[in-house]
Design an enzyme around this catalytic site. Structure first.
Site, PDB file in Angstrom:
ATOM      1  N   LYS A  43       2.289  -2.699   6.130  1.00 55.21           N
ATOM      2  CA  LYS A  43       2.503  -2.522   4.665  1.00 55.21           C
ATOM      3  C   LYS A  43       4.132  -2.156   4.392  1.00 55.21           C
ATOM      4  CE  LYS A  43      -1.669  -3.951   3.211  1.00 55.21           C
ATOM      5  NZ  LYS A  43      -1.613  -5.048   2.308  1.00 55.21           N
ATOM      6  N   SER A  85       0.886  -1.311   0.141  1.00 54.05           N
ATOM      7  CA  SER A  85      -0.052   0.047   0.063  1.00 54.05           C
ATOM      8  C   SER A  85       0.888   1.378  -0.069  1.00 54.05           C
ATOM      9  CB  SER A  85      -0.960   0.068   1.409  1.00 54.05           C
ATOM     10  OG  SER A  85      -1.501   1.212   1.588  1.00 54.05           O
ATOM     11  N   TYR A  88      -1.867  -0.916  10.452  1.00 53.87           N
ATOM     12  CA  TYR A  88      -2.089  -1.490   9.043  1.00 53.87           C
ATOM     13  C   TYR A  88      -1.010  -0.639   8.442  1.00 53.87           C
ATOM     14  CZ  TYR A  88      -4.050  -1.369   4.430  1.00 53.87           C
ATOM     15  OH  TYR A  88      -3.975  -1.563   2.738  1.00 53.87           O
TER      16      TYR A  88
END
Ligand SMILES: NC(=O)c1ccc[n+]([C@@H]2O[C@H](COP(=O)([O-])OP(=O)(O)OC[C@H]3O[C@@H](n4cnc5c(N)ncnc54)[C@H](OP(=O)(O)O)[C@@H]3O)[C@@H](O)[C@H]2O)c1
Length: 255
Positions: free
Chosen positions: A165, A148, A161
């Protein structure tokens, strides 16, 4: 020197983990359109079967499998089956990921931290390790890890999160370096904001408008706009490319 057979994937076996919807579904379709036999996998095999059936209806080759990448036994079972059913793997796309907690990073509870790590980091890592071993038995293959833009610019209130990533980008480089002698190329795709279920909360209301203001192309991507980059990375067109992160973000990271 002759050019590689650029985007043809005929005869290749491709496992797309997280293929039941969104970006993974679009990736499954494009790989099949270019000739690969696609194994569409996720926790919900019925949804994967719908994707596989659509691929077959369009003239491609596909089947569905259950694979929960947060569960080590499920990863083991997937690769046991793969060896028995196909005896090889040419392409792995680690796409399925989770983002269970939106909130201040300092309030992240252990369960949310653990789940996000188990799926997004441990899952990608051991899927890749198993894939490398199988690919190495027949001369190599290609892995794409869907990371991401949050790997580069952490998303607000998406702390853990974003950490996972960034770990995926580091993991991509480590696997790329060690597995090149085995003929396995490993690259990462860094999608920007894309219209899927995962991004639903970000796309709605005031938060969505704020994001849009930071995207030079002034819109989120559609899932199909991610698929071509994955096709490139797994194909002969990228035969000398390993360890890279490919941003597909409407210009977000240069704004
Ligand atoms: N959408 C965005 O704006 C955006 C931006 C940057 C990066 N990404 C990344 O793009 C990838 C795809 O996301 P998306 O936006 O397409 O999300 P999505 O539409 O919510 O799809 C997520 C996919 O992951 C699968 N999945 C979730 N947990 C899984 C698990 N434990 N084991 C196996 N599969 C699992 C889901 O299938 P089941 O529920 O059936 O398991 C589904 O197929 C993710 O890695 C995400 O981090 C998305």
């Amino acid at each position: 020197m002759s050019a590689p057979d650029t985007f043809a994937l005929r005869g290749k076996i491709a496992l797309v983990a997280g293929a039941s919807r969104g970006i993974g579904e679009a990736i499954a379709h494009i790989l099949a359109r270019h000739g690969a036999h696609v194994i569409a996998a996720s926790r919900k095999v019925e949804a994967c079967e719908t994707v596989a059936a659509a691929i077959r209806a369009a003239g491609g080759s596909a089947e569905a499998r259950t694979c929960h990448i947060g569960d080590m036994d499920s990863i083991g079972a997937t690769f046991d089956w793969l060896k028995q059913a196909h005896g090889r793997l040419d392409i792995l796309v680690n796409n399925g990921a989770t983002n269970v907690y939106y909130g201040p990073i300092q309030d992240t509870d252990l369960a949310a931290y653990q789940k996000t790590m188990d799926v997004n980091v441990r899952g990608y890592f051991f899927m890749s390790a198993a894939a490398v071993k199988l690919m190495a038995t027949h001369g190599g293959g290609a892995i794409v890890n869907v990371a991401s833009i949050n790997a580069v610019v952490p998303g607000a209130l998406q702390g853990v999160y974003s950490v996972t990533k960034a770990a995926v980008v580091g993991m991509t480089k480590s696997f790329a370096r060690e597995c090149a002698p085995l003929g396995v190329r490993v690259n990462a795709l860094l999608p920007g904001l894309t219209r899927t279920k995962l991004a639903g909360a970000l796309l709605e209301g005031a938060t969505g408008e704020k994001w849009a203001a930071h995207i030079p192309m002034a819109r989120p991507a559609e899932p199909d706009e991610m698929a071509g980059a994955v096709l490139y990375l797994v194909s002969g067109a990228a035969s000398y490319t390993t360890g890279i992160s490919l941003n597909v973000d409407g210009g977000f990271l240069v704004s």
